[in-house]
Design a protein around this motif. Structure first.
Motif, mmCIF file in Angstrom:
data_model
loop_
_atom_site.group_PDB
_atom_site.id
_atom_site.type_symbol
_atom_site.label_atom_id
_atom_site.label_comp_id
_atom_site.label_asym_id
_atom_site.label_seq_id
_atom_site.Cartn_x
_atom_site.Cartn_y
_atom_site.Cartn_z
ATOM 1 N N LYS A 3 52.602 37.759 37.065
ATOM 2 C CA LYS A 3 54.049 37.600 36.956
ATOM 3 C C LYS A 3 54.346 36.769 35.708
ATOM 4 O O LYS A 3 53.660 35.790 35.434
ATOM 5 C CB LYS A 3 54.622 36.916 38.192
ATOM 6 N N LYS A 41 60.701 40.498 24.284
ATOM 7 C CA LYS A 41 60.675 41.928 24.586
ATOM 8 C C LYS A 41 59.428 42.584 23.991
ATOM 9 O O LYS A 41 58.819 43.447 24.616
ATOM 10 C CB LYS A 41 61.940 42.594 24.041
ATOM 11 N N PHE A 51 56.125 41.081 26.102
ATOM 12 C CA PHE A 51 55.969 41.353 27.531
ATOM 13 C C PHE A 51 56.640 42.670 27.912
ATOM 14 O O PHE A 51 57.702 42.997 27.404
ATOM 15 C CB PHE A 51 56.590 40.222 28.367
ATOM 16 N N GLN A 52 56.041 43.361 28.861
ATOM 17 C CA GLN A 52 56.646 44.586 29.376
ATOM 18 C C GLN A 52 57.847 44.272 30.254
ATOM 19 O O GLN A 52 58.768 45.065 30.389
ATOM 20 C CB GLN A 52 55.627 45.392 30.190
ATOM 21 N N ARG A 53 57.797 43.096 30.864
ATOM 22 C CA ARG A 53 58.873 42.704 31.776
ATOM 23 C C ARG A 53 58.862 41.188 31.926
ATOM 24 O O ARG A 53 57.871 40.532 31.612
ATOM 25 C CB ARG A 53 58.692 43.340 33.144
ATOM 26 N N LEU A 54 59.982 40.644 32.395
ATOM 27 C CA LEU A 54 60.074 39.239 32.779
ATOM 28 C C LEU A 54 60.383 39.210 34.262
ATOM 29 O O LEU A 54 61.362 39.806 34.704
ATOM 30 C CB LEU A 54 61.182 38.529 31.992
ATOM 31 N N ASP A 55 59.558 38.526 35.032
ATOM 32 C CA ASP A 55 59.775 38.467 36.472
ATOM 33 C C ASP A 55 60.770 37.374 36.850
ATOM 34 O O ASP A 55 61.567 37.560 37.761
ATOM 35 C CB ASP A 55 58.441 38.240 37.196
ATOM 36 N N TYR A 56 60.702 36.243 36.163
ATOM 37 C CA TYR A 56 61.602 35.129 36.434
ATOM 38 C C TYR A 56 62.005 34.486 35.112
ATOM 39 O O TYR A 56 61.163 34.294 34.231
ATOM 40 C CB TYR A 56 60.940 34.059 37.313
#
Length: 111
Positions: free
Chosen positions: A3, A78, A81-86
């Motif tokens: 995460k 961006k 990371f492919q995504r940010l969880d928090y």
């Protein structure tokens, strides 16, 4: 997959305490310290990794009171990371009486 957590103002105070607490709960996180002062953030990064060697800790430079810095940091996040969880928006800014918030948002979100 780890995460990804981004914390602004992570080099001291509440932001640093939050990073420590999150890593105590789950040292498998990828903690991204979003800070103005990269030197201070790198020192915090080293201390967090020493206490939580299983964690991943990275630094992104951002001054939340500077729109260009925020946009540059957003692009960098961006790309990294492919995504940010928090995302914890902890860093504070002082309002600028010269800044027209309505015009700023109008310019940001108009076509």
């Amino acid at each position: 997959m780890r995460k990804v957590v981004v914390v602004t103002g992570a080099s001291s105070g509440v932001g640093l305490a939050l990073c420590k607490r999150l890593l105590e709960e789950d040292d498998e996180l990828h903690m991204c310290l979003a800070c103005r002062n990269v030197g201070k953030a790198e020192a915090v990064r080293a201390a967090l990794l020493a206490a939580h060697p299983a964690a991943e800790v990275s630094v992104v430079q951002v001054d939340v009171s500077n729109l260009r810095s925020v946009i540059r940091a957003a692009r960098e996040l961006k790309q990294r990371f492919q995504r940010l969880d928090y995302v914890y928006l902890n860093a504070g800014i002082m309002p600028n009486p010269q800044l027209n918030i309505k015009a700023l948002f109008s310019g940001l979100f108009s076509s």
